[in-house]
Design a protein around this motif. Structure first.
Motif, mmCIF file in Angstrom:
data_model
loop_
_atom_site.group_PDB
_atom_site.id
_atom_site.type_symbol
_atom_site.label_atom_id
_atom_site.label_comp_id
_atom_site.label_asym_id
_atom_site.label_seq_id
_atom_site.Cartn_x
_atom_site.Cartn_y
_atom_site.Cartn_z
ATOM 1 N N GLY A 82 13.483 17.874 29.646
ATOM 2 C CA GLY A 82 12.774 18.233 30.877
ATOM 3 C C GLY A 82 13.359 17.534 32.077
ATOM 4 O O GLY A 82 14.293 16.723 31.966
ATOM 5 N N SER A 83 12.773 17.852 33.241
ATOM 6 C CA SER A 83 13.218 17.212 34.481
ATOM 7 C C SER A 83 12.473 15.885 34.708
ATOM 8 O O SER A 83 13.032 14.951 35.265
ATOM 9 C CB SER A 83 12.929 18.109 35.691
ATOM 10 O OG SER A 83 13.339 19.410 35.450
ATOM 11 N N ARG A 117 8.517 21.689 23.530
ATOM 12 C CA ARG A 117 8.197 21.987 24.927
ATOM 13 C C ARG A 117 6.685 22.173 25.041
ATOM 14 O O ARG A 117 6.008 22.511 24.077
ATOM 15 C CB ARG A 117 8.891 23.278 25.373
ATOM 16 C CG ARG A 117 10.394 23.163 25.506
ATOM 17 C CD ARG A 117 10.860 22.501 26.772
ATOM 18 N NE ARG A 117 10.580 23.306 27.962
ATOM 19 C CZ ARG A 117 10.698 22.835 29.196
ATOM 20 N NH1 ARG A 117 11.062 21.585 29.422
ATOM 21 N NH2 ARG A 117 10.431 23.607 30.235
ATOM 22 N N GLY A 148 24.378 19.483 31.679
ATOM 23 C CA GLY A 148 24.900 20.756 31.169
ATOM 24 C C GLY A 148 23.886 21.436 30.269
ATOM 25 O O GLY A 148 22.674 21.275 30.439
ATOM 26 N N LEU A 149 24.392 22.170 29.299
ATOM 27 C CA LEU A 149 23.495 22.968 28.460
ATOM 28 C C LEU A 149 22.744 22.114 27.445
ATOM 29 O O LEU A 149 23.335 21.225 26.806
ATOM 30 C CB LEU A 149 24.287 24.032 27.698
ATOM 31 C CG LEU A 149 24.851 25.200 28.494
ATOM 32 C CD1 LEU A 149 25.630 26.145 27.576
ATOM 33 C CD2 LEU A 149 23.734 25.969 29.207
ATOM 34 N N LEU A 150 21.478 22.445 27.267
ATOM 35 C CA LEU A 150 20.671 21.741 26.273
ATOM 36 C C LEU A 150 21.268 21.925 24.880
ATOM 37 O O LEU A 150 21.334 20.983 24.085
ATOM 38 C CB LEU A 150 19.226 22.272 26.319
ATOM 39 C CG LEU A 150 18.288 21.740 25.262
ATOM 40 C CD1 LEU A 150 18.081 20.231 25.404
ATOM 41 C CD2 LEU A 150 16.941 22.459 25.315
ATOM 42 N N TYR A 182 8.814 31.996 31.346
ATOM 43 C CA TYR A 182 9.970 31.111 31.533
ATOM 44 C C TYR A 182 10.411 30.525 30.189
ATOM 45 O O TYR A 182 11.600 30.538 29.842
ATOM 46 C CB TYR A 182 9.546 30.021 32.521
ATOM 47 C CG TYR A 182 10.456 28.844 32.715
ATOM 48 C CD1 TYR A 182 11.776 29.019 33.123
ATOM 49 C CD2 TYR A 182 9.995 27.534 32.539
ATOM 50 C CE1 TYR A 182 12.602 27.928 33.333
ATOM 51 C CE2 TYR A 182 10.809 26.438 32.751
ATOM 52 C CZ TYR A 182 12.111 26.634 33.144
ATOM 53 O OH TYR A 182 12.926 25.548 33.352
HETATM 54 O O1 PNS Z 1 10.952 20.132 33.063
HETATM 55 P P1 PNS Z 1 11.667 21.437 33.234
HETATM 56 O O2 PNS Z 1 12.306 21.494 34.607
HETATM 57 O O3 PNS Z 1 10.803 22.632 32.969
HETATM 58 O O4 PNS Z 1 12.861 21.447 32.157
HETATM 59 C C1 PNS Z 1 13.750 22.520 32.069
HETATM 60 C C2 PNS Z 1 14.951 22.169 31.181
HETATM 61 C C3 PNS Z 1 15.645 20.931 31.706
HETATM 62 C C4 PNS Z 1 14.503 21.933 29.769
HETATM 63 C C5 PNS Z 1 15.928 23.408 31.213
HETATM 64 O O5 PNS Z 1 16.159 23.778 32.535
HETATM 65 C C6 PNS Z 1 17.246 23.121 30.529
HETATM 66 O O6 PNS Z 1 17.310 22.998 29.329
HETATM 67 N N1 PNS Z 1 18.317 23.022 31.333
HETATM 68 C C7 PNS Z 1 19.634 22.727 30.836
HETATM 69 C C8 PNS Z 1 20.581 23.878 31.116
HETATM 70 C C9 PNS Z 1 20.469 24.915 30.028
HETATM 71 O O7 PNS Z 1 20.625 24.633 28.858
HETATM 72 N N2 PNS Z 1 20.206 26.158 30.441
HETATM 73 C C10 PNS Z 1 20.058 27.273 29.535
HETATM 74 C C11 PNS Z 1 18.647 27.386 29.021
HETATM 75 S S1 PNS Z 1 18.071 28.946 29.399
#
Ligand code: PNS
Length: 162
Positions: free
Chosen positions: A11-12, A90, A74-76, A100
């Motif tokens: 998360g952020s 989550r 970067g990507l999760l 979302y």
């Molecule tokens: O607390 P949040 O802002 O709802 O968290 C969102 C988060 C960080 C989990 C999501 O934006 C994320 O995983 N970002 C990393 C980039 C990524 O992997 N994007 C593709 C997922 S669709």
């Protein structure tokens, strides 16, 4: 020997709220270890730097067992692959979260089919709280003590020089 089950809560956390703590408390009981993974560069420009967000999370989880705080950029799915992990936690508060989360879950699953994402509902006390609302209230000098731990309230106020 039984392998330990590790989950990631990404998360952020800008800033962490009582809702985040609720989710951490709930999910850490389900796994041997929970890694709270703070995204370095969220899509929205964060109020707190990644260093500050990590510090805040460490502060509020210091007495919670089997919780670690880490960062990712970067990507999760790349973070998960590098760490050889596949369980993600989550929170789901309100219906508007669903769309979302659904999109994100299916995209992540396409990118990394082994992933499993577990959704937990926080206590109804926190279903309306979000980091964005906390920031908005604080920015207008409103009281955020019911939404975040005391240590976080102090740091948010400091940011807005209230
Ligand atoms: O607390 P949040 O802002 O709802 O968290 C969102 C988060 C960080 C989990 C999501 O934006 C994320 O995983 N970002 C990393 C980039 C990524 O992997 N994007 C593709 C997922 S669709």
């Amino acid at each position: 020997m039984k392998r330990e089950t590790v989950a990631v809560y990404p998360g952020s956390f800008d800033p962490p709220t009582n809702g985040h703590i609720d989710l951490i408390e709930r999910s850490r009981k389900m796994f041997d270890k929970l890694i709270v993974a703070v995204i370095v560069n969220p899509t929205k420009k964060p109020l707190f730097s990644v260093k500050e967000r990590v510090k805040m999370l460490k502060l509020i989880t210091k007495n919670i067992k089997n919780v670690e705080v880490d960062t990712f950029d970067g990507l999760l799915v790349d973070y998960l692959k590098n760490k050889k992990l596949k369980i993600v936690v989550r929170g789901l508060r309100v219906i508007s979260d669903f769309e979302y989360e659904f999109q994100m879950a299916l995209t992540n699953r396409k990118l990394y089919p082994e992933i499993e994402i577990i959704y937990l509902m926080p206590s109804e006390k926190w279903t309306y709280i979000s980091s964005s609302l906390v920031k908005e209230v604080a920015s207008f000098n409103g009281n955020i003590i019911n939404f975040v731990p005391t240590e976080i309230e102090r740091l948010v106020k400091l940011k807005y020089k209230l």
